[in-house]
Design a protein around this motif. Sequence first.
Motif, PDB file in Angstrom:
ATOM      1  N   LEU A   6       0.896  -1.177   0.048  1.00 58.74           N
ATOM      2  CA  LEU A   6      -0.485  -0.318   0.238  1.00 58.74           C
ATOM      3  C   LEU A   6       0.884   1.132  -0.121  1.00 58.74           C
ATOM      4  N   ILE A   7       0.762   2.008  -0.683  1.00 60.72           N
ATOM      5  CA  ILE A   7       1.355   3.838  -1.070  1.00 60.72           C
ATOM      6  C   ILE A   7       0.802   4.574  -0.283  1.00 60.72           C
ATOM      7  N   ALA A   8       1.136   4.788   1.030  1.00 57.45           N
ATOM      8  CA  ALA A   8       0.394   5.995   1.335  1.00 57.45           C
ATOM      9  C   ALA A   8       0.688   6.989   1.169  1.00 57.45           C
ATOM     10  N   ASN A   9       0.513   7.414   0.050  1.00 61.86           N
ATOM     11  CA  ASN A   9       0.692   8.842  -0.650  1.00 61.86           C
ATOM     12  C   ASN A   9       0.086   9.525  -1.666  1.00 61.86           C
ATOM     13  N   ARG A  10       0.328  10.139  -2.402  1.00 64.05           N
ATOM     14  CA  ARG A  10      -0.133  10.718  -3.290  1.00 64.05           C
ATOM     15  C   ARG A  10       1.300  11.613  -4.184  1.00 64.05           C
ATOM     16  N   GLY A  11       0.595  11.677  -5.702  1.00 64.60           N
ATOM     17  CA  GLY A  11       1.652  12.655  -6.081  1.00 64.60           C
ATOM     18  C   GLY A  11       2.671  11.927  -7.392  1.00 64.60           C
ATOM     19  N   GLU A  12       3.744  12.611  -7.643  1.00 57.79           N
ATOM     20  CA  GLU A  12       4.594  12.257  -7.974  1.00 57.79           C
ATOM     21  C   GLU A  12       5.583  10.675  -7.355  1.00 57.79           C
ATOM     22  N   ILE A  13       5.220  10.959  -6.495  1.00 59.71           N
ATOM     23  CA  ILE A  13       5.944  10.398  -5.116  1.00 59.71           C
ATOM     24  C   ILE A  13       5.346   8.740  -5.166  1.00 59.71           C
ATOM     25  N   ALA A  14       3.849   9.256  -5.615  1.00 54.92           N
ATOM     26  CA  ALA A  14       3.457   7.615  -4.918  1.00 54.92           C
ATOM     27  C   ALA A  14       3.433   7.004  -6.319  1.00 54.92           C
ATOM     28  N   ALA A  77       2.870  -4.736   3.611  1.00 57.05           N
ATOM     29  CA  ALA A  77       3.277  -3.670   3.648  1.00 57.05           C
ATOM     30  C   ALA A  77       3.381  -2.344   3.572  1.00 57.05           C
ATOM     31  N   ILE A  78       3.213  -0.701   4.211  1.00 52.40           N
ATOM     32  CA  ILE A  78       2.584   0.520   3.765  1.00 52.40           C
ATOM     33  C   ILE A  78       4.422   1.241   3.121  1.00 52.40           C
ATOM     34  N   HIS A  79       4.257   1.831   2.169  1.00 51.46           N
ATOM     35  CA  HIS A  79       5.677   2.589   2.411  1.00 51.46           C
ATOM     36  C   HIS A  79       4.720   4.268   1.451  1.00 51.46           C
ATOM     37  N   PRO A  80       5.428   4.579   2.887  1.00 51.95           N
ATOM     38  CA  PRO A  80       5.203   6.155   3.269  1.00 51.95           C
ATOM     39  C   PRO A  80       5.445   7.166   2.851  1.00 51.95           C
ATOM     40  N   GLY A  81       6.056   7.429   1.676  1.00 48.16           N
ATOM     41  CA  GLY A  81       6.960   8.330   0.523  1.00 48.16           C
ATOM     42  C   GLY A  81       7.474   8.597   1.179  1.00 48.16           C
ATOM     43  N   TYR A  82       7.210  10.461   1.463  1.00 46.21           N
ATOM     44  CA  TYR A  82       8.019  11.795   1.977  1.00 46.21           C
ATOM     45  C   TYR A  82       6.995  12.226   2.114  1.00 46.21           C
ATOM     46  N   GLY A  99       1.006  -5.618  12.093  1.00 47.19           N
ATOM     47  CA  GLY A  99       1.433  -7.406  11.399  1.00 47.19           C
ATOM     48  C   GLY A  99       1.371  -6.720  10.048  1.00 47.19           C
ATOM     49  N   LEU A 100       1.694  -5.171   9.526  1.00 45.35           N
ATOM     50  CA  LEU A 100       2.358  -5.340   8.921  1.00 45.35           C
ATOM     51  C   LEU A 100       3.993  -4.692   9.069  1.00 45.35           C
ATOM     52  N   THR A 101       4.447  -4.792   7.955  1.00 44.39           N
ATOM     53  CA  THR A 101       6.426  -3.628   7.346  1.00 44.39           C
ATOM     54  C   THR A 101       5.903  -2.299   6.722  1.00 44.39           C
ATOM     55  N   PHE A 102       6.477  -1.788   7.980  1.00 45.82           N
ATOM     56  CA  PHE A 102       6.813  -0.069   8.148  1.00 45.82           C
ATOM     57  C   PHE A 102       7.903   0.006   6.732  1.00 45.82           C
ATOM     58  N   ILE A 103       7.958   0.398   5.457  1.00 43.94           N
ATOM     59  CA  ILE A 103       9.476   0.392   4.811  1.00 43.94           C
ATOM     60  C   ILE A 103      10.251   1.656   4.897  1.00 43.94           C
ATOM     61  N   GLY A 104      11.257   1.466   5.912  1.00 46.09           N
ATOM     62  CA  GLY A 104      11.535   2.600   6.453  1.00 46.09           C
ATOM     63  C   GLY A 104      12.417   2.129   7.425  1.00 46.09           C
ATOM     64  N   PRO A 105      13.046   3.019   8.508  1.00 46.32           N
ATOM     65  CA  PRO A 105      13.768   3.409   9.418  1.00 46.32           C
ATOM     66  C   PRO A 105      12.912   2.564  10.963  1.00 46.32           C
ATOM     67  N   ARG A 291      13.853   8.940   5.737  1.00 50.28           N
ATOM     68  CA  ARG A 291      12.588   8.937   4.965  1.00 50.28           C
ATOM     69  C   ARG A 291      13.389   8.506   3.114  1.00 50.28           C
ATOM     70  N   LEU A 292      12.821   8.922   2.585  1.00 52.63           N
ATOM     71  CA  LEU A 292      13.697   9.160   1.262  1.00 52.63           C
ATOM     72  C   LEU A 292      13.159  10.170   0.923  1.00 52.63           C
ATOM     73  N   GLN A 293      14.373  11.156  -0.056  1.00 57.22           N
ATOM     74  CA  GLN A 293      14.469  12.384   0.070  1.00 57.22           C
ATOM     75  C   GLN A 293      13.530  13.360  -1.159  1.00 57.22           C
ATOM     76  N   VAL A 294      13.155  14.314  -1.389  1.00 60.24           N
ATOM     77  CA  VAL A 294      12.399  14.270  -2.399  1.00 60.24           C
ATOM     78  C   VAL A 294      13.105  14.554  -3.737  1.00 60.24           C
ATOM     79  N   GLU A 295      14.835  14.904  -3.307  1.00 60.94           N
ATOM     80  CA  GLU A 295      15.782  15.103  -3.998  1.00 60.94           C
ATOM     81  C   GLU A 295      16.361  13.649  -4.575  1.00 60.94           C
ATOM     82  N   HIS A 296      15.557  12.293  -4.163  1.00 67.34           N
ATOM     83  CA  HIS A 296      16.902  11.745  -4.460  1.00 67.34           C
ATOM     84  C   HIS A 296      17.356  11.142  -5.472  1.00 67.34           C
ATOM     85  N   PRO A 297      15.939  11.387  -7.166  1.00 67.70           N
ATOM     86  CA  PRO A 297      16.869  11.032  -8.122  1.00 67.70           C
ATOM     87  C   PRO A 297      17.941  11.167  -8.671  1.00 67.70           C
TER      88      PRO A 297
END
Length: 447
Positions: A6-14, A77-82, A99-105, A291-297
């Motif tokens: 599950l992607i818990a975000n919106r826009g370009e990062i989702a 699992a859930i990826h929260p983006g930024y 019982g889910l995995t948080f994709i992050g620290p 977390r992941l940064q906006v500028e990661h690309p």
Amino acid sequence: MFSKILIANRGEIALRILRACRELGIKTVAVHSTADEDAMHVRLADEAVCIGPAASRDSYLNVAAILAAATITGAEAIHPGYGFLSENADFAETVEAHGLTFIGPTADHIRMMGDKITAKTTMEALGVPLVPGSDGELKSLEEARAVAEKVGYPVLIKATAGGGGRGMKVAQSASELEEAWSVARTEARTAFGNDAVYLEKYLDKPRHIELQILADNHGNVVHFGERDCSLQRRHQKLLEEAGSPVLSAEQRDAIGRTATDALAKMGYRNAGTLEFLYQDGQFCFIEMNTRLQVEHPVTEMVCDVDLVREQIRIAAGEELGYTQPDISFSGHAIECRINAEDPDTFAPCPGTVAVYHPPGGLGVRVDSALYTGYRVPPYYDSMIAKVIVHAPTRAQAIARMHRALDEFVVEGIKTVIPLHRRILADPEFQKGEYTIHWLEQFTSRPH
């Protein structure tokens, strides 16, 4: 490996996370507000769940709705983006408790690094250099005066919580300290519900240099070099580069060793970014983003690595599979954040995109969820796209970005593309001669 995320975000990062999942053969669940029912990530996901009305607090920050969506769709699992819930330790803890995995620290590391005072004391104990300042939270104005006299003016009063430039005030002299103290605490209380502040020496010409790291659950930590994020307006980044025009490979290696050694001792896992102020050859730690940064690309372009894919692999328990000597750096990358804002006043400009034509060609990447006919909603961050270019040299990357922005067509709304063109054409920028204060001065010039 996970079968559904599950992607818990919106826009370009989702959309960015969705693409990484697709390449890994993982099914995706998009969550969205009523304002985003026609969003690109919603259209492309395997499943989509509406989690509330337009306001973020009722949708993208609605923990109960997000967890319910994960449960009913069978996400593992859930990826929260930024942004949103990405650095919310309670959310990470709750995700794992269900019982889910948080994709992050881990929640503990998010909490530790989320408080700037705790982050600084932790990093100092691990041998990471700091900006001179108070040892912790300032309890009184008198204590602030004493520390300011010790480190010397100008000084910066900063909130221990939050970010984005809120709760930060500069005092150029002793006569300005009381007002800076009062305003910073008031802003911090209003924005974060916490008026705790601390004090740092204010550096007059620093660069903002950050270091990208990845750490797995098996004790392996590597860094992927630095990003120069000094082009900021009101502490909000606008253009980023990898690598920095002012760092040598030796300096990169030295700060990289310091950072990875510290995070290995912490037992950190997943992606993280250590942020430094750099002046006169010295690095000073200011904070860590867990977390992941906006500028990661830009890092992905110079290192040929998919950081989102690596986040998912790490969360699934896999080892990195490489060590620091395996990481190489090729060429130069630049990212321009394209915001739906007036390029002169910076006023947000939501509305319907009448025409959308992104640039292409060799070494050009566009991360965006825009399309012709899409209505940019007024409820969220104004960033609508990121243009990233890669070339063998910095001069070639600047030329390529010029070309890409000339090709980029977004009609129906205003964007900051004209401002980026002005920045790229400026001789000081082309020479790499800028600091974190440069853009504020540049935008105040007549043109």
